[in-house]
Design a protein around this motif. Structure first.
Motif, PDB file in Angstrom:
ATOM      1  N   ASP A 123      44.825   9.174  55.661  1.00 35.92           N
ATOM      2  CA  ASP A 123      45.779   8.073  55.834  1.00 35.92           C
ATOM      3  C   ASP A 123      45.574   6.947  54.823  1.00 35.92           C
ATOM      4  N   GLN A 124      44.822   7.214  53.753  1.00 30.05           N
ATOM      5  CA  GLN A 124      44.616   6.230  52.680  1.00 30.05           C
ATOM      6  C   GLN A 124      44.978   6.857  51.335  1.00 30.05           C
ATOM      7  N   PRO A 125      46.267   7.147  51.128  1.00 35.19           N
ATOM      8  CA  PRO A 125      46.665   7.906  49.932  1.00 35.19           C
ATOM      9  C   PRO A 125      46.319   7.226  48.615  1.00 35.19           C
ATOM     10  N   LEU A 126      46.440   5.910  48.549  1.00 31.20           N
ATOM     11  CA  LEU A 126      46.130   5.246  47.281  1.00 31.20           C
ATOM     12  C   LEU A 126      44.633   5.230  47.011  1.00 31.20           C
ATOM     13  N   GLU A 127      43.827   5.193  48.065  1.00 27.40           N
ATOM     14  CA  GLU A 127      42.378   5.269  47.879  1.00 27.40           C
ATOM     15  C   GLU A 127      41.984   6.667  47.417  1.00 27.40           C
ATOM     16  N   ILE A 128      42.650   7.682  47.942  1.00 19.83           N
ATOM     17  CA  ILE A 128      42.427   9.048  47.461  1.00 19.83           C
ATOM     18  C   ILE A 128      42.761   9.140  45.979  1.00 19.83           C
ATOM     19  N   ILE A 132      60.946  17.372  40.915  1.00 22.00           N
ATOM     20  CA  ILE A 132      59.502  17.581  40.809  1.00 22.00           C
ATOM     21  C   ILE A 132      59.225  18.866  40.033  1.00 22.00           C
ATOM     22  N   ASP A 133      58.172  18.830  39.218  1.00 26.66           N
ATOM     23  CA  ASP A 133      57.791  20.007  38.432  1.00 26.66           C
ATOM     24  C   ASP A 133      56.849  20.891  39.246  1.00 26.66           C
ATOM     25  N   GLY A 134      55.592  21.036  38.835  1.00 24.19           N
ATOM     26  CA  GLY A 134      54.709  22.019  39.433  1.00 24.19           C
ATOM     27  C   GLY A 134      53.615  21.450  40.310  1.00 24.19           C
ATOM     28  N   PHE A 135      52.437  22.056  40.240  1.00 22.67           N
ATOM     29  CA  PHE A 135      51.328  21.753  41.138  1.00 22.67           C
ATOM     30  C   PHE A 135      50.877  20.300  41.018  1.00 22.67           C
ATOM     31  N   ILE A 136      50.670  19.829  39.800  1.00 21.76           N
ATOM     32  CA  ILE A 136      50.148  18.477  39.597  1.00 21.76           C
ATOM     33  C   ILE A 136      51.197  17.436  39.977  1.00 21.76           C
ATOM     34  N   SER A 137      52.453  17.684  39.586  1.00 15.60           N
ATOM     35  CA  SER A 137      53.540  16.784  39.963  1.00 15.60           C
ATOM     36  C   SER A 137      53.697  16.728  41.480  1.00 15.60           C
ATOM     37  N   SER A 138      53.500  17.866  42.141  1.00 14.29           N
ATOM     38  CA  SER A 138      53.627  17.909  43.602  1.00 14.29           C
ATOM     39  C   SER A 138      52.503  17.132  44.277  1.00 14.29           C
ATOM     40  N   ALA A 139      51.300  17.161  43.688  1.00 14.79           N
ATOM     41  CA  ALA A 139      50.199  16.361  44.233  1.00 14.79           C
ATOM     42  C   ALA A 139      50.537  14.871  44.146  1.00 14.79           C
ATOM     43  N   ALA A 140      51.113  14.462  43.011  1.00 12.22           N
ATOM     44  CA  ALA A 140      51.552  13.065  42.881  1.00 12.22           C
ATOM     45  C   ALA A 140      52.639  12.741  43.904  1.00 12.22           C
ATOM     46  N   ALA A 141      53.550  13.678  44.122  1.00 14.71           N
ATOM     47  CA  ALA A 141      54.613  13.477  45.110  1.00 14.71           C
ATOM     48  C   ALA A 141      54.028  13.342  46.509  1.00 14.71           C
ATOM     49  N   MET A 142      52.982  14.107  46.810  1.00 12.19           N
ATOM     50  CA  MET A 142      52.332  13.995  48.119  1.00 12.19           C
ATOM     51  C   MET A 142      51.777  12.594  48.338  1.00 12.19           C
ATOM     52  N   VAL A 143      51.180  12.015  47.308  1.00 10.98           N
ATOM     53  CA  VAL A 143      50.651  10.653  47.425  1.00 10.98           C
ATOM     54  C   VAL A 143      51.804   9.669  47.650  1.00 10.98           C
ATOM     55  N   ALA A 144      52.870   9.818  46.863  1.00 12.54           N
ATOM     56  CA  ALA A 144      54.013   8.910  46.989  1.00 12.54           C
ATOM     57  C   ALA A 144      54.618   8.970  48.385  1.00 12.54           C
ATOM     58  N   VAL A 145      54.773  10.176  48.921  1.00 13.20           N
ATOM     59  CA  VAL A 145      55.372  10.342  50.250  1.00 13.20           C
ATOM     60  C   VAL A 145      54.428   9.854  51.342  1.00 13.20           C
TER      61      VAL A 145
END
Length: 357
Positions: A233-238, A266-279
């Motif tokens: 529950d701390q996405p920016l700290e992650i 969204i592109d691939g794996f790395i972009s999706s990880a960034a999207a997970m943080v944003a969401v």
């Protein structure tokens, strides 16, 4: 987070999707000369884009493709098949138009830029490279935080800035690409922390590691996860502890695009990880995200499932750079053209299906 960078923009609301336009587009789909649902995901994305663009017949004409680049301290731990100097070499390859995504962007007639947030090897000035250097890469997150709070804020703000810069041209679609040796390790660590799963379930070959080195990569990332003991529950700290400058910039760009009302592919794996943080940080961002493809990186499907995303393509790609998303742009364009240009049953004088008794 204490920093001199103004981060008030993060608190701004995400623009609301226009449900009226989406509903009108869905109704329009029922009148086109085809069985309802016969075009599958093309129908779904046309309706979603209608809601995002607040018009019944959406268009994908102006595309912005921004590639964010940075190096990673974790790369010194032998987690990649390529040396770190490849990051700076590829940045210049982007600038000179020789990379895969450069070719694709050119043929899409997309507005294209590469943004350097910090490479281990210093780069010469080039008119095609936007210099936003924070440091010569992040620190090795297996034993310390990848970045300071101030550096995280800087990287997020770069993403915001680049979206604001392109917003003046009213893009119909935004794509973020990435380049950074070691960034599949950062993305795996981010996803593992957000999903609270062991690293071994998220780690893949990245740039082409053999099985033995994938095992070592997973062990190093698990070491980092155990060291930081991150909470989901701390996405920016992650992001601060195990992320990368370019991943943080993509995160900031996705949040800002949603605030500005710009659809994101969204592109691939790395972009999706960034999207997970944003969401995770701002759940309303999810409504502004479309998904270009499913990467060959083994855990990408897990990330897509978490995001609730349906990829438009599955071509066995694992290049990154935004290349998979760029390939999917023509799919989105076709979806919009079919939605806008197909005749209705009434226009064509074609009988609709027999009403149920």
């Amino acid at each position: 987070m204490s920093t001199d960078v103004d981060m008030q923009w993060l608190n701004q609301p995400v623009k609301a999707i226009c449900q009226q336009s989406a509903q009108a587009a869905a109704q329009h789909q029922t009148q086109l000369t085809k069985p309802l649902g016969a075009l599958g995901e093309l129908e779904t994305v046309a309706v979603r884009l209608a809601g995002m663009q607040n018009r019944v017949k959406p268009e994908i004409n102006r595309v912005q493709l921004s590639v964010f680049a940075a190096d990673h301290g974790i790369a010194a731990s032998d987690v990649s098949a390529y040396p770190q100097e490849v990051t700076s070499q590829m940045v210049m390859n982007f600038a000179f138009g020789g990379a895969a995504v450069s070719v694709l962007a050119r043929h899409l007639q997309a507005a294209f830029e590469v943004v350097n947030l910090g490479t281990l090897t210093a780069l010469p000035a080039h008119e095609a490279v936007v210099s936003r250097v924070i440091a010569a890469g992040t620190r090795d997150f297996s034993s310390e935080a990848a970045m300071s709070s101030a550096q995280l804020c800087q990287a997020l703000a770069v993403g915001c800035e680049r979206v604001d810069a392109c917003a003046e041209n009213h893009p119909d679609l935004f794509i973020a690409g990435e380049m950074g040796i070691g960034n599949t390790s950062a993305a795996s660590a981010i996803a593992a922390a957000l999903l609270q799963l062991p690293a071994v379930q998220l780690v893949g070959p990245g740039t082409g590691l053999d099985t033995e080195r994938v095992v070592l990569k997973a062990a190093r990332i698990q070491q980092a996860l155990d060291f930081h003991a991150l909470c989901a529950d701390q996405p920016l700290e992650i992001l601060r502890c195990v992320g990368g400058f370019e991943i943080a910039a993509m995160t900031g760009a996705y949040i800002r695009a949603a605030q500005q009302g710009i659809p994101v592919l969204i592109d691939g794996f790395i972009s999706s990880a960034a999207a997970m943080v944003a969401v995770a940080f701002k759940p309303e961002v999810r409504g502004w995200l479309l998904y270009g493809h499913c990467s060959e990186e083994p855990a990408h499907r897990l990330l897509l499932d978490h995001l609730g995303g349906t990829p438009l393509l599955s071509l066995g790609m694992r290049l990154g750079e935004g290349s998979g998303a760029a390939l999917a742009v023509d799919i989105l364009r076709s979806a919009c053209r079919l939605h806008a240009e197909m005749a209705t049953f009434a226009d064509a004088g074609v009988s609709d299906k027999t009403p149920e008794a």
